[in-house]
Design a protein around this motif. Structure first.
Motif, PDB file in Angstrom:
ATOM      1  N   ALA A 132       1.172  -1.247  -0.051  1.00 34.10           N
ATOM      2  CA  ALA A 132       0.084  -0.152  -0.078  1.00 34.10           C
ATOM      3  C   ALA A 132       0.764   1.341   0.056  1.00 34.10           C
ATOM      4  O   ALA A 132       1.970   1.293   0.645  1.00 34.10           O
ATOM      5  CB  ALA A 132      -0.803  -0.063   1.113  1.00 34.10           C
ATOM      6  N   PRO A 133       0.252   2.178  -0.561  1.00 31.75           N
ATOM      7  CA  PRO A 133       1.158   3.672  -0.505  1.00 31.75           C
ATOM      8  C   PRO A 133       1.144   4.002   0.862  1.00 31.75           C
ATOM      9  O   PRO A 133       0.100   4.044   1.521  1.00 31.75           O
ATOM     10  CB  PRO A 133       0.262   4.565  -1.304  1.00 31.75           C
ATOM     11  N   VAL A 134       2.379   4.473   1.302  1.00 23.61           N
ATOM     12  CA  VAL A 134       2.466   4.883   2.895  1.00 23.61           C
ATOM     13  C   VAL A 134       1.477   6.025   3.173  1.00 23.61           C
ATOM     14  O   VAL A 134       0.745   5.881   4.118  1.00 23.61           O
ATOM     15  CB  VAL A 134       4.031   5.502   2.792  1.00 23.61           C
ATOM     16  N   GLU A 135       1.205   6.996   2.079  1.00 26.08           N
ATOM     17  CA  GLU A 135       0.273   8.155   2.400  1.00 26.08           C
ATOM     18  C   GLU A 135      -1.225   7.563   2.526  1.00 26.08           C
ATOM     19  O   GLU A 135      -1.984   8.476   2.791  1.00 26.08           O
ATOM     20  CB  GLU A 135       0.383   8.977   1.312  1.00 26.08           C
ATOM     21  N   ASP A 136      -1.286   6.269   2.152  1.00 28.53           N
ATOM     22  CA  ASP A 136      -2.631   5.899   2.222  1.00 28.53           C
ATOM     23  C   ASP A 136      -3.111   4.995   3.328  1.00 28.53           C
ATOM     24  O   ASP A 136      -4.107   4.293   3.586  1.00 28.53           O
ATOM     25  CB  ASP A 136      -3.026   4.906   1.026  1.00 28.53           C
ATOM     26  N   VAL A 137      -1.905   4.765   4.387  1.00 28.55           N
ATOM     27  CA  VAL A 137      -2.209   4.129   5.507  1.00 28.55           C
ATOM     28  C   VAL A 137      -2.188   5.089   6.763  1.00 28.55           C
ATOM     29  O   VAL A 137      -1.460   6.075   6.903  1.00 28.55           O
ATOM     30  CB  VAL A 137      -1.012   3.353   5.697  1.00 28.55           C
ATOM     31  N   GLU A 138      -3.039   4.792   7.404  1.00 31.97           N
ATOM     32  CA  GLU A 138      -3.126   5.648   8.881  1.00 31.97           C
ATOM     33  C   GLU A 138      -3.429   4.704   9.973  1.00 31.97           C
ATOM     34  O   GLU A 138      -3.470   3.280   9.890  1.00 31.97           O
ATOM     35  CB  GLU A 138      -4.381   6.538   8.956  1.00 31.97           C
ATOM     36  N   ILE A 139      -3.108   5.131  11.137  1.00 37.91           N
ATOM     37  CA  ILE A 139      -3.244   4.563  12.444  1.00 37.91           C
ATOM     38  C   ILE A 139      -4.612   5.023  12.979  1.00 37.91           C
ATOM     39  O   ILE A 139      -4.552   6.252  13.380  1.00 37.91           O
ATOM     40  CB  ILE A 139      -2.171   4.530  13.476  1.00 37.91           C
ATOM     41  N   VAL A 140      -5.428   4.248  13.560  1.00 38.77           N
ATOM     42  CA  VAL A 140      -6.957   4.781  14.080  1.00 38.77           C
ATOM     43  C   VAL A 140      -6.994   3.844  15.349  1.00 38.77           C
ATOM     44  O   VAL A 140      -7.272   2.577  15.073  1.00 38.77           O
ATOM     45  CB  VAL A 140      -7.943   4.759  13.082  1.00 38.77           C
ATOM     46  N   ASP A 141      -7.181   4.315  16.495  1.00 41.97           N
ATOM     47  CA  ASP A 141      -7.424   3.606  17.663  1.00 41.97           C
ATOM     48  C   ASP A 141      -6.676   2.516  17.628  1.00 41.97           C
ATOM     49  O   ASP A 141      -7.189   1.343  18.148  1.00 41.97           O
ATOM     50  CB  ASP A 141      -9.017   3.309  17.614  1.00 41.97           C
ATOM     51  N   GLY A 142      -5.367   2.501  17.405  1.00 37.17           N
ATOM     52  CA  GLY A 142      -4.557   1.377  17.507  1.00 37.17           C
ATOM     53  C   GLY A 142      -4.195   0.430  16.481  1.00 37.17           C
ATOM     54  O   GLY A 142      -3.869  -0.970  16.623  1.00 37.17           O
ATOM     55  N   TRP A 143      -5.260   0.805  15.367  1.00 37.04           N
ATOM     56  CA  TRP A 143      -5.225  -0.277  14.255  1.00 37.04           C
ATOM     57  C   TRP A 143      -4.633   0.665  12.953  1.00 37.04           C
ATOM     58  O   TRP A 143      -4.928   1.738  12.572  1.00 37.04           O
ATOM     59  CB  TRP A 143      -6.513  -0.519  13.755  1.00 37.04           C
ATOM     60  N   LEU A 144      -3.623  -0.278  12.312  1.00 35.29           N
ATOM     61  CA  LEU A 144      -3.096   0.096  11.085  1.00 35.29           C
ATOM     62  C   LEU A 144      -4.059  -0.230  10.112  1.00 35.29           C
ATOM     63  O   LEU A 144      -4.774  -1.350   9.780  1.00 35.29           O
ATOM     64  CB  LEU A 144      -1.875  -0.545  10.686  1.00 35.29           C
ATOM     65  N   GLN A 145      -4.614   0.789   9.075  1.00 35.35           N
ATOM     66  CA  GLN A 145      -5.612   0.465   8.207  1.00 35.35           C
ATOM     67  C   GLN A 145      -5.468   1.332   6.959  1.00 35.35           C
ATOM     68  O   GLN A 145      -4.655   2.512   6.908  1.00 35.35           O
ATOM     69  CB  GLN A 145      -7.057   0.871   8.706  1.00 35.35           C
ATOM     70  N   ARG A 146      -5.782   1.048   5.854  1.00 33.90           N
ATOM     71  CA  ARG A 146      -5.815   1.697   4.474  1.00 33.90           C
ATOM     72  C   ARG A 146      -7.052   3.010   4.707  1.00 33.90           C
ATOM     73  O   ARG A 146      -8.264   2.774   4.922  1.00 33.90           O
ATOM     74  CB  ARG A 146      -6.008   0.976   3.296  1.00 33.90           C
ATOM     75  N   ARG A 147      -6.694   4.073   4.100  1.00 33.64           N
ATOM     76  CA  ARG A 147      -7.366   5.140   4.362  1.00 33.64           C
ATOM     77  C   ARG A 147      -8.639   4.960   3.242  1.00 33.64           C
ATOM     78  O   ARG A 147      -9.878   5.173   3.400  1.00 33.64           O
ATOM     79  CB  ARG A 147      -7.106   6.563   3.967  1.00 33.64           C
ATOM     80  N   SER A 148      -8.272   4.444   2.115  1.00 33.12           N
ATOM     81  CA  SER A 148      -9.270   4.192   1.086  1.00 33.12           C
ATOM     82  C   SER A 148      -9.914   2.878   1.097  1.00 33.12           C
ATOM     83  O   SER A 148     -10.817   2.766   0.623  1.00 33.12           O
ATOM     84  CB  SER A 148      -8.411   3.874  -0.408  1.00 33.12           C
ATOM     85  N   ASP A 149      -9.621   1.696   2.041  1.00 33.17           N
ATOM     86  CA  ASP A 149     -10.333   0.806   2.507  1.00 33.17           C
ATOM     87  C   ASP A 149     -10.089   0.299   3.855  1.00 33.17           C
ATOM     88  O   ASP A 149      -9.024  -0.447   4.111  1.00 33.17           O
ATOM     89  CB  ASP A 149     -10.084  -0.556   1.462  1.00 33.17           C
ATOM     90  N   PRO A 150     -10.779   0.741   4.722  1.00 36.35           N
ATOM     91  CA  PRO A 150     -10.458   0.511   6.010  1.00 36.35           C
ATOM     92  C   PRO A 150     -10.652  -0.822   6.460  1.00 36.35           C
ATOM     93  O   PRO A 150     -10.168  -1.178   7.474  1.00 36.35           O
ATOM     94  CB  PRO A 150     -11.359   1.511   6.867  1.00 36.35           C
ATOM     95  N   ALA A 151     -11.419  -1.694   5.681  1.00 31.81           N
ATOM     96  CA  ALA A 151     -11.262  -3.164   6.016  1.00 31.81           C
ATOM     97  C   ALA A 151     -10.078  -3.789   5.960  1.00 31.81           C
ATOM     98  O   ALA A 151      -9.733  -4.962   6.641  1.00 31.81           O
ATOM     99  CB  ALA A 151     -12.242  -3.730   5.042  1.00 31.81           C
ATOM    100  N   GLN A 152      -8.991  -3.358   5.109  1.00 31.56           N
ATOM    101  CA  GLN A 152      -7.775  -3.796   5.192  1.00 31.56           C
ATOM    102  C   GLN A 152      -6.944  -3.275   6.348  1.00 31.56           C
ATOM    103  O   GLN A 152      -6.406  -1.968   6.311  1.00 31.56           O
ATOM    104  CB  GLN A 152      -6.957  -3.291   3.773  1.00 31.56           C
ATOM    105  N   ARG A 153      -6.691  -3.913   7.310  1.00 33.74           N
ATOM    106  CA  ARG A 153      -6.106  -3.537   8.717  1.00 33.74           C
ATOM    107  C   ARG A 153      -5.855  -4.467   9.332  1.00 33.74           C
ATOM    108  O   ARG A 153      -5.687  -5.515   9.379  1.00 33.74           O
ATOM    109  CB  ARG A 153      -7.201  -2.495   9.352  1.00 33.74           C
ATOM    110  N   GLU A 154      -4.765  -3.988  10.405  1.00 29.13           N
ATOM    111  CA  GLU A 154      -4.128  -5.107  11.402  1.00 29.13           C
ATOM    112  C   GLU A 154      -3.895  -4.044  12.385  1.00 29.13           C
ATOM    113  O   GLU A 154      -3.518  -3.035  12.386  1.00 29.13           O
ATOM    114  CB  GLU A 154      -3.268  -5.670  10.877  1.00 29.13           C
ATOM    115  N   ALA A 155      -3.620  -5.026  13.735  1.00 30.92           N
ATOM    116  CA  ALA A 155      -3.043  -4.203  14.975  1.00 30.92           C
ATOM    117  C   ALA A 155      -1.642  -3.637  14.943  1.00 30.92           C
ATOM    118  O   ALA A 155      -1.098  -4.433  14.163  1.00 30.92           O
ATOM    119  CB  ALA A 155      -3.331  -5.264  16.201  1.00 30.92           C
ATOM    120  N   ILE A 156      -1.411  -2.749  15.528  1.00 31.69           N
ATOM    121  CA  ILE A 156      -0.269  -2.131  15.240  1.00 31.69           C
ATOM    122  C   ILE A 156       0.866  -2.911  15.924  1.00 31.69           C
ATOM    123  O   ILE A 156       1.996  -2.859  15.570  1.00 31.69           O
ATOM    124  CB  ILE A 156      -0.185  -0.810  16.004  1.00 31.69           C
ATOM    125  N   SER A 157       0.642  -3.929  16.616  1.00 31.29           N
ATOM    126  CA  SER A 157       1.386  -4.917  17.228  1.00 31.29           C
ATOM    127  C   SER A 157       2.014  -5.978  16.065  1.00 31.29           C
ATOM    128  O   SER A 157       3.061  -6.455  16.394  1.00 31.29           O
ATOM    129  CB  SER A 157       0.706  -5.525  18.783  1.00 31.29           C
TER     130      SER A 157
END
Length: 733
Positions: free
Chosen positions: A537-562
C-alpha cells in the motif's frame, strides 16, 4: 481521533490519591541515613567556633559537617552559580562568613531523622556578629541599577504629562512572600564510586545535574537526577539550593545514602521567595481616557551575595497603547537570602501597581474601568512594535464582564450592599509572556501495542503527565490508555526547566514530532511486510486509528499495530525528536491575556474582607486539556487571593529572622477563604508559537487578581489601600 483538548482525568491521579506516587522523601535505599541542616541565628558576621564533640557522642550520630571540617570543593563550589537558571550562590561550608539569618552553617547526619534533629538542636555555635542591613526603608537611599535590562523609555513622558486631564501619582507596595508548597525541598544523595545519583524535589532535573556536577568538578554524565513527582514548586524548586550539594557532600563523606529534608522553618530564607517591591506609578490621560503618559519605577530588594531582580515594570512596557512610557528598576541590597522565582515573578506584583493606578485614573476621569482599558487596547506590542501572535483580550473583557454582571455595578464607592455588608466590584487585566525552549523526547512502539514516551521534563502537579500522554496518543493514533509517558529523569532526553509557564509549549512539540516519526516508521515497516494485509500500500494511504493500521481508501484492510512489530522479532520501533523555537519571536510578540473581575463583601464595622466571587476569562492559545487547564487557572486565582489579603513574610529588623516562619503564622488561603470562582477560556488559534498552538497557563492565573480585589475593596469602602496584603486594620477608622 482527537485526544488533545478533551478533559481527560489525570493519568497520575490514582497513584497520588492511593499513595503509590513516590515523592523525593518517599524514596529509600539500603543503608540510608538522615541529615538535618543547622542554620545561623545571626544576620551577618562569621562563625567563630562550633563545638561538635558533645553532638557527635549523641545516639546514632554519624557525622557533623561544619565549615571547619567540610571537604574542599573545586572553586569553593562556586562553579554551580555559573549554570543559568539552575545555580545560586550557595552556602556549602567552604568558609565561615554569615550573609543572612537562617543560612546553612552545618549538617548533622544520624541513623534516624529524630536522632539527627535532636543532635542538630544541641549543636553549640559561637559567632562574631557584624552590623546587618535589614531595613528596606533606610537602605533604599543606596539603590543601584541592576545588570539586566532595567530601564526603558519611549516617547516623551514629561511632555505627555503636560496638559493631561487627569494624573495619578501614587506608590504601591508588596511585601516579601515565602514559598510554602506542601512538599518542602528534599534531596536523597547516593554515590557509587564517582557516580552520583540524586533524588531531588526539583522543577529542573537537568539544571540540578549541571549545577551539582559543576560544584564537585564532575562531568555532567557522572550525575543522575530523578524526580518523578513534585509536591508543588511555584518557582522555588526551579533553582539549586545549598541543601542539594550539602546532602551529596555528606553522602560522599559517609559512603552511605543521605536523605536531607528541609524543615518548614528553613523554607524562609535559604530557598528564596518573592522580594518586597515599592512601585511608583504615574499615569496621565486625556478626558476620554486615552493614555498620554505612564511611568513605572520599581525599587525592590536583593541579597548582598547575589543579584535578583523582580522585574515588575515589564508588563507596563507592553500592556497598553500609550505613546510615552518610562520604566525603571532599582535594587536595594539587604542581608537576606537571595530571592527567587515566585509564581508570575514580576507580573504578579507589577500588575497590582499598574492595574490599581488605572482604576484610580478611571475614577478621576469618571470613566468605567473596563472602558478605560478598551480605550487603550494595544493592537500591536507597543514596546517591540511587533504584531501579537494571537490576542483575545477584547473578547476576554466582554465575556468576563457579561458573566460577572459588571453592568449592574454602581460606580459610587460604598453604594452597594448585601446581607449587611458593603459590596465592592473591581477588575484588572492579566497578561504573561509565552516562553518556549529547546526540548527533546523519545517514543517507543512496543510489541504489545502500547507506546512508551519519555522526556526529561517535570510535573509539578500541573498535569504534564496527562497532557503529554494526550499529545502522544493523538500523534500515534492510539487511545491514551495505551500510552505511558515518563519524565523526571536525566537519563531521558533533555527538557527545559518547568518554569515560566513553558513546559507544554516546549515539550509538547517534541513529543508530537517523535510520535509522528515513530508512526511513520511503523507504517513503512507494515507496507514493506509481505505478511501484512497492508503490504504494497502507498505509505500516504495508511493511517493508524485507535491502535489499528488501516488503509484510508479501504479501512477493512487493517491489522493491529502490534502485528508487524511482532512479526519483525518484537523489536520496538523507536524515534527521537528535538525541537526548538525558530525566528518567530523576531516577527511576533507572544503573550497570554485575561480579564479578572472580583466581588468582595466587607463588614462595615469590623473591616473583615471576604472575596465573594471571582470571574475570569483568558485567551491562552489552544488548550490541550480543559480540566487540567481549569485547575491551573483556579490555583493561580486562589494564590492571587492570598497575595491580596494574606501573605506577608515578617522580617525581624533586629535579628534578620523571619518572625512567622511556620504555617500557623504565615497566612495562606484555606477553603473557608475562597468563594465562587468561575473561569472561561476563549478559543484561540495561534499558528506561530508552536505546531500545536499552545501557550503556558501556569502563571497567568495569579496576575491581576490582587489588583482586582484591591479595586473591589476601594469600591466597597472608599478606602484606597496601596499596600499588600490588605488587612482589616487598614479599613478601620
Amino acid at each position: 481521533m482527537s485526544a488533545t483538548g478533551t478533559p481527560l482525568d489525570r493519568v497520575d491521579g490514582i497513584a497520588k490519591v492511593t499513595g503509590r506516587a513516590r515523592y523525593t522523601a518517599d524514596h529509600t535505599l539500603p543503608g540510608l541515613v538522615h541529615a538535618i541542616m543547622v542554620t545561623s541565628t545571626i544576620a551577618r558576621g562569621e562563625v567563630v567556633a562550633i563545638d561538635t564533640a558533645a553532638c557527635e557522642r549523641m545516639p546514632g550520630v554519624r557525622l557533623v559537617l561544619t565549615p571547619f571540617n567540610a571537604p574542599h570543593l573545586p572553586r569553593g563550589g562556586k562553579a554551580a552559580a555559573d549554570i543559568p537558571t539552575a545555580g545560586h550562590v550557595m552556602s556549602l561550608l567552604q568558609d565561615t562568613a554569615i550573609h543572612y539569618n537562617n543560612q546553612p552553617i552545618a549538617v548533622v547526619v544520624a541513623d534516624t531523622l529524630e536522632q539527627a534533629r535532636d543532635a542538630a538542636r544541641c549543636l553549640p555555635v559561637r559567632y562574631r556578629p557584624a552590623d546587618a542591613v535589614l531595613d528596606f526603608a533606610r537602605a533604599r537611599a543606596r539603590t543601584r541599577k541592576p545588570d539586566d535590562d532595567a530601564d526603558s523609555r519611549r516617547g516623551d513622558p514629561d511632555a505627555g504629562l503636560r496638559g493631561a486631564a487627569a494624573v495619578i501619582d501614587a506608590v504601591y507596595t508588596t511585601p516579601m512572600e515565602s514559598h510554602n508548597p506542601m512538599e518542602p525541598h528534599a534531596t536523597l544523595a547516593a554515590w557509587d564510586g564517582d557516580q552520583l545519583t540524586l533524588y531531588d524535589a526539583t522543577q529542573y532535573v537537568t539544571g540540578v545535574r549541571k549545577a551539582v556536577a559543576a560544584a564537585f568538578g564532575l562531568a555532567a554524565d557522572k550525575v543522575r537526577v530523578i524526580c518523578p513527582y513534585v509536591g508543588g514548586g511555584f518557582g522555588c524548586k526551579g533553582s539549586v539550593w545549598s541543601h542539594v550539594v550539602l546532602a551529596a557532600m555528606a553522602a560522599r563523606q559517609l559512603s552511605r545514602p543521605v536523605r536531607l529534608v528541609v524543615e518548614r522553618t528553613q523554607m524562609f530564607g535559604p530557598v528564596g521567595g518573592r522580594p518586597l517591591t515599592e512601585q511608583h506609578v504615574i499615569a496621565a490621560a486625556a478626558p476620554d481616557g486615552e493614555l498620554h503618559a505612564l511611568r513605572h519605577d520599581v525599587t525592590t530588594c536583593t541579597s548582598r551575595i547575589e543579584e535578583w531582580l523582580e522585574s515588575a515594570a515589564l508588563l507596563t512596557r507592553r500592556l497598553y497603547a500609550c505613546p510615552n512610557v518610562q520604566t525603571r528598576h532599582r535594587l536595594v541590597e539587604l542581608d537576606i537570602g537571595t530571592p527567587t522565582f515566585m509564581r508570575a515573578p514580576g507580573e504578579a506584583p507589577g500588575s497590582f501597581a499598574l492595574e490599581c493606578a488605572l482604576d484610580e485614573l478611571a475614577e478621576r476621569l469618571g470613566l468605567d474601568p473596563v472602558a478605560l482599558r478598551l480605550r487603550n487596547h494595544a493592537d500591536v506590542d507597543p514596546d517591540k512594535q511587533l504584531p501579537f501572535s494571537s490576542k483575545s483580550l477584547r473578547e476576554c473583557y466582554r465575556d468576563a464582564a457579561e458573566r460577572f454582571g459588571w453592568a449592574r455595578r454602581d460606580p459610587a464607592p460604598r453604594s452597594m450592599h448585601a446581607d449587611g455588608k458593603l459590596v465592592g466590584m473591581g477588575m484588572a487585566t492579566a497578561t504573561y509572556p509565552t516562553y518556549r525552549s529547546p526540548a527533546s523526547a523519545t517514543v517507543r512502539l512496543l510489541p504489545d501495542g502500547t507506546a512508551l514516551v519519555r522526556s526529561g521534563s517535570q510535573d509539578l502537579g500541573t498535569g504534564t503527565y496527562t497532557v503529554m500522554t494526550q499529545v502522544a496518543a493523538e500523534a500515534l493514533g492510539l487511545p491514551p490508555a495505551r500510552v505511558r509517558f515518563e519524565l523526571g529523569d536525566t537519563a531521558f532526553p533533555e527538557a527545559p526547566v518547568s518554569g515560566g509557564s513553558q513546559s507544554v509549549a516546549s515539550v509538547a512539540p517534541a513529543v508530537q514530532q517523535a510520535a509522528a516519526a515513530a508512526r511513520l516508521r511503523l507504517i513503512r515497516q507494515a507496507v514493506a511486510d509481505t505478511a501484512s494485509p497492508l503490504a504494497g500500500a502507498p505509505v500516504e494511504d495508511v493511517e493508524i486509528v485507535d491502535g489499528w493500521l488501516q488503509r484510508r481508501s479501504d479501512p477493512a484492510q487493517r491489522e493491529a499495530i502490534s502485528a508487524p512489530i511482532q512479526r519483525a522479532g518484537g523489536h520496538a520501533i523507536e524515534a527521537r525528536a528535538s525541537t526548538r523555537p525558530g525566528k518567530e519571536r523576531q516577527a511576533y510578540s507572544m503573550h497570554a491575556f485575561g480579564a479578572v473581575f472580583a466581588e468582595v463583601r466587607v463588614d462595615p464595622k469590623l473591616g473583615e474582607i471576604r472575596v465573594h466571587r471571582v470571574v475570569a476569562t483568558y485567551g491562552a492559545g489552544r488548550l490541550l486539556n480543559r480540566k487540567t487547564a481549569h485547575s491551573q487557572l483556579m490555583g493561580g486565582i486562589v494564590w492571587g487571593i492570598g497575595m491580596a489579603l494574606h501573605e506577608k513574610t515578617e522580617l525581624d529588623l533586629a535579628t534578620g529572622r523571619v518572625a512567622n516562619a511556620n504555617l500557623a503564622e504565615y497566612h495562606v488561603p484555606v477553603n473557608a477563604d475562597i468563594g465562587a470562582i468561575e473561569i472561561a477560556v476563549v478559543d484561540e488559534d495561534d499558528p506561530h508559537i508552536n505546531a500545536l498552538g499552545t501557550k503556558g497557563i501556569g502563571e497567568i492565573g495569579i496576575v491581576g487578581v490582587a489588583a482586582a480585589i484591591a479595586n473591589a475593596v476601594y469600591h466597597a469602602t472608599g478606602r484606597r489601600v496601596r499596600d499588600l496584603p490588605i488587612t482589616l486594620d487598614q479599613l478601620l477608622d
